[in-house]
Structure formats: structure tokens, C-alpha cells
Write an enzyme that holds these catalytic residues in place. Structure first.
Site, PDB file in Angstrom:
ATOM      1  N   SER A  35       0.967  -1.137   0.046  1.00 40.26           N
ATOM      2  CA  SER A  35      -0.040  -0.066   0.022  1.00 40.26           C
ATOM      3  C   SER A  35       0.864   1.452   0.085  1.00 40.26           C
ATOM      4  O   SER A  35       0.265   2.399  -0.291  1.00 40.26           O
ATOM      5  CB  SER A  35      -0.897   0.024   1.310  1.00 40.26           C
ATOM      6  OG  SER A  35      -0.339  -0.053   2.510  1.00 40.26           O
ATOM      7  N   HIS A 239      -1.048   5.857   6.935  1.00 41.05           N
ATOM      8  CA  HIS A 239      -0.275   5.913   5.600  1.00 41.05           C
ATOM      9  C   HIS A 239       0.043   7.175   4.976  1.00 41.05           C
ATOM     10  O   HIS A 239      -0.464   8.306   5.426  1.00 41.05           O
ATOM     11  CB  HIS A 239      -1.326   5.130   4.434  1.00 41.05           C
ATOM     12  CG  HIS A 239      -1.111   3.693   4.388  1.00 41.05           C
ATOM     13  ND1 HIS A 239      -2.208   3.132   5.207  1.00 41.05           N
ATOM     14  CD2 HIS A 239      -0.931   2.705   3.943  1.00 41.05           C
ATOM     15  CE1 HIS A 239      -2.161   1.806   5.246  1.00 41.05           C
ATOM     16  NE2 HIS A 239      -1.186   1.561   4.238  1.00 41.05           N
TER      17      HIS A 239
END
Length: 259
Positions: A35, A239
Site C-alpha cells: 500500500s 499511510h
């Protein structure tokens, strides 16, 4: 540099009359990994793999116009997933490969969930298990993925990018994650990067460390490039933001490719 060499070697083969396989003048670029490579958190993420046009591989490709861009990175991918599902676009014409992978091999997503939702002791135990896996399981898994890349794209330059610290140093009042937990998680990120760097270099690959680029932009900083967990950011928590991809990861990739 590798892109220029690929072009030069093709030209030389034609000049001497030697047979050669066709290679695009600017080569092919393949972006592999999890990711952090697909761009979760940067916006405009599409499909099950959540690939974003604002992820650093897509930004690099947009600025350098490779002959072919194979964006195979996928949210949730492990090194085994890279080998099993992300290498179909690699061939002799691939002159550049970038990847960020390893966090899912050592269960880092589960670690973050535990540290966010459970007690400090449960968090630290989860971190310890993850670090054990970094030493005992991860090296072999990375070796297998790196060898598979070499088989598919023997002449490619390969850049392996690491992971940033998630939290600022010192006191960071970040909801359920205590200061001791934050320190342990940053230390674990360093551990993961050391193992990844060691295995990448063992295969002749370039390792790009992004911790310096993200310094001063972690969670709790004045200008964070990493999403803080909340009810509204649960799917992108921990993230990089679009800024983290553009200002953190992209310069690291570009610098790794400098002559």
C-alpha cells in the site's frame, strides 16, 4: 543511467549486426509492492489494489515518460504476493523496478491495529513478535521476491524503498497510542528498514531510506505527511498523504536513480 545503457546496447547491437531483442528507447518501468507503493492515503485510489495516480511511482512515470509503465503494487501485498501476482509485466525491456514491501510479511498492519485498540502491554508484545519475524522470517521472503524480479528483468535497475517513522520524537499526544508505544513502533520501523536494506544490497539493489525525508512530518508534527487514525481516516490511517508521496517518497526514488 540504466535506461540510457539499455538504449546504447540496443544501438550497438544493430551497428555490429548482432541479433538483439527490441527494447524501448526509454525502457519499461515496473512499480511493485504494498500500500505504501500503491498510494493508499494519497487520494484517487482505484480498484481493490487501491492504486493512485498520486502515488510516487505514478508521479515518477508521469514526469519521465518510460516506454511502458506497469503499476502492479497492491494494497495488502506481501513479498509472496509480489512474486505470485505482480511480475507478469516484467521482461527484458524492463529497465527500472521500484518496490516497497515487507511490512505485511511481519504483520505490521495487525500491530498497528493492536496498538491503536488494545493495551500498551498487548501493543509491545505485538511489536516484539513482529521484530522477531523481521529477523527470522523476513530475510528469506525478501530474498525469494528479489530473486524472482531478477529472473524476470535481469537487466533492470531495482530500487527498494523503505518505510518512514510514524511518530515524531518526544512527547506526542496521539489518542490511544502511548509515548512508549510510539517509540517502540519507530524502533520497529528502523529494524524493518535495516533488514530490508541488508537483503536489497545483497542482491545488488539500491535501498532508498525515506526516514530523513519524513523527519518533521510524522504524526503529531506541525505538518504531517502521514494520516492520523480517526473515525474518518480508518482506511488510510498510518499511510502517507499525497504530500508524503510527492515530497517524501518521490524525491527518494529520484535521488536513488541519480548517476
Amino acid at each position: 543511467m540504466s535506461l540510457l545503457l539499455a538504449c546504447a546496447s540496443t544501438t550497438a547491437a544493430h551497428a555490429t549486426g548482432e541479433p538483439s531483442e527490441k527494447i524501448s528507447p526509454v525502457g519499461g518501468y515496473a512499480a511493485l509492492g504494498d500500500s505504501y507503493a500503491s498510494g493508499v492515503g494519497s487520494g484517487q485510489a482505484d480498484g481493490d489494489c487501491r492504486r493512485s495516480s498520486l502515488a510516487h511511482p505514478a508521479l515518477w512515470a508521469a514526469g519521465h515518460h518510460p516506454g511502458r509503465f506497469d503499476f502492479a503494487a497492491c494494497s495488502g501485498a506481501s513479498s509472496a504476493d509480489v512474486t505470485a501476482t505482480q511480475l507478469s509485466g516484467l521482461d527484458r525491456g524492463t529497465t527500472l523496478v521500484s518496490m516497497t514491501v515487507g511490512g505485511n510479511d511481519v504483520g505490521f498492519a495487525d500491530v498497528m491495529k493492536t496498538c491503536t485498540l488494545n493495551s500498551e502491554s498487548a501493543c509491545l508484545e505485538s511489536v516484539a513478535r513482529s521484530e522477531h519475524a523481521m529477523d527470522h522470517d523476513l530475510p528469506g521472503r525478501l530474498d525469494a521476491a528479489y530473486r524472482a524480479v531478477k529472473v524476470k528483468a535481469a537487466h533492470a535497475r531495482v530500487v527498494v524503498l523503505g518505510y518512514p517513522h510514524l511518530f515524531t520524537r518526544g512527547a506526542c499526544l496521539m489518542g490511544p497510542v502511548s509515548g512508549r508505544e510510539q517509540s517502540a513502533l519507530n524502533t520497529a520501523a528502523d529494524h524493518l528498514n535495516r533488514v530490508t536494506k541488508d537483503r536489497a544490497r545483497a542482491h545488488g539493489y539500491v535501498f532508498a531510506d525515506v526516514t530523513a525525508a519524513f523527519a518533521g512530518h510524522e504524526i503529531c508534527s506541525a505538518d504531517p505527511w502521514i494520516h492520523t487514525p480517526s473515525l474518518f481516516t480508518a482506511d488510510v490511517a498510518y499511510h502517507p498523504t499525497a504530500e508524503g508521496q510527492r515530497e517524501g517518497y518521490l524525491p527518494a526514488l529520484t535521488a536513488a536513480l541519480s548517476p
